[in-house]
Design a protein around this motif. Sequence first.
Motif, PDB file in Angstrom:
ATOM      1  N   ARG A  43       6.506   4.636   0.796  1.00 54.73           N
ATOM      2  CA  ARG A  43       5.290   3.946   0.343  1.00 54.73           C
ATOM      3  C   ARG A  43       4.891   2.915   1.377  1.00 54.73           C
ATOM      4  O   ARG A  43       5.710   2.161   1.886  1.00 54.73           O
ATOM      5  CB  ARG A  43       5.533   3.264  -0.996  1.00 54.73           C
ATOM      6  CG  ARG A  43       5.509   4.234  -2.157  1.00 54.73           C
ATOM      7  CD  ARG A  43       4.695   3.644  -3.338  1.00 54.73           C
ATOM      8  NE  ARG A  43       4.354   4.699  -4.282  1.00 54.73           N
ATOM      9  CZ  ARG A  43       3.194   5.299  -4.307  1.00 54.73           C
ATOM     10  NH1 ARG A  43       2.250   4.963  -3.436  1.00 54.73           N
ATOM     11  NH2 ARG A  43       2.945   6.245  -5.177  1.00 54.73           N
ATOM     12  N   ASN A 100      -0.433   0.996  -1.010  1.00 54.15           N
ATOM     13  CA  ASN A 100      -0.767   1.938  -2.073  1.00 54.15           C
ATOM     14  C   ASN A 100      -0.709   3.388  -1.606  1.00 54.15           C
ATOM     15  O   ASN A 100      -1.006   4.306  -2.375  1.00 54.15           O
ATOM     16  CB  ASN A 100      -2.181   1.650  -2.613  1.00 54.15           C
ATOM     17  CG  ASN A 100      -2.246   0.296  -3.305  1.00 54.15           C
ATOM     18  OD1 ASN A 100      -1.274  -0.113  -3.948  1.00 54.15           O
ATOM     19  ND2 ASN A 100      -3.372  -0.384  -3.161  1.00 54.15           N
ATOM     20  N   ARG A 101      -0.332   3.586  -0.352  1.00 48.82           N
ATOM     21  CA  ARG A 101      -0.348   4.922   0.240  1.00 48.82           C
ATOM     22  C   ARG A 101       1.048   5.531   0.229  1.00 48.82           C
ATOM     23  O   ARG A 101       2.027   4.872   0.555  1.00 48.82           O
ATOM     24  CB  ARG A 101      -0.876   4.827   1.666  1.00 48.82           C
ATOM     25  CG  ARG A 101      -0.985   6.149   2.398  1.00 48.82           C
ATOM     26  CD  ARG A 101      -1.396   5.894   3.839  1.00 48.82           C
ATOM     27  NE  ARG A 101      -1.336   7.098   4.624  1.00 48.82           N
ATOM     28  CZ  ARG A 101      -1.233   7.118   5.941  1.00 48.82           C
ATOM     29  NH1 ARG A 101      -1.173   5.974   6.614  1.00 48.82           N
ATOM     30  NH2 ARG A 101      -1.180   8.249   6.601  1.00 48.82           N
TER      31      ARG A 101
END
Length: 242
Positions: A26, A29-30
């Motif tokens: 992570r 938020n990706r």
Amino acid sequence: MRQPTVTEAPRIHPVLQLADLRRHYRQGNREIRVLDGASIEIYPGQAVALVGPSGAGKSTLLHVAGLLETPDSGHVLIGGRDCSKLSDRERTRVRRHEMGFVYQFHQLLPEFSAVENVVIPQLILGTSRRQANHRASELLSNMGLAERLHHRPAELSGGEQQRTAICRALANAPRLLLADEPTGNLDPKTSDHVFESLIDLIRRTGVSALIATHNLQLAASMDRVVRLADGHLVEMTPGQLV
């Protein structure tokens, strides 16, 4: 009438089997999918090149294969044994007995000579000093370092340091050698020489090897080439390396 028995040829098991490996990270938020179903089987004595663009996850794959990192899912089998869920202690034992590692930077112990750097891993495993010295001297001599046994790393050239690191990785006669850009820190001429020496030593010892490299010419000299892209491993043909 009694039927004659049929003797089946013994099945050759892979030294390394990676099955449907997945490893995600992570970043804010990706979610970054580094390994997304990567699978491969490497058999005894095979030298396999691992290629792919920078950032594709070659180092992550080697870390997972070497039990240094745990995948999110999938299996890592060494000699047919599933090592994916072993305890840290058991993983360390498997690494110590079954694997050798070579990195881009040699990471030799600076206060010890070349031969001592190759002896130390053997002493840790319980080999007698006499046997350890004999094997270390033999490995280093096979790599063209017979006259440099008692030189410390600072007294060795970059190529000599990396050849010593390769000998250290093979000191305990592992089944599997994992190498991450082992010649990436060397000039082209020295890189070619060290790589040739590495392949020759692999042939002499019969170890299986998975070697990450950006050099497609060197990769083409190995038994197989696999490419890591989009989280998958794809077998390549010689024509695709041109």
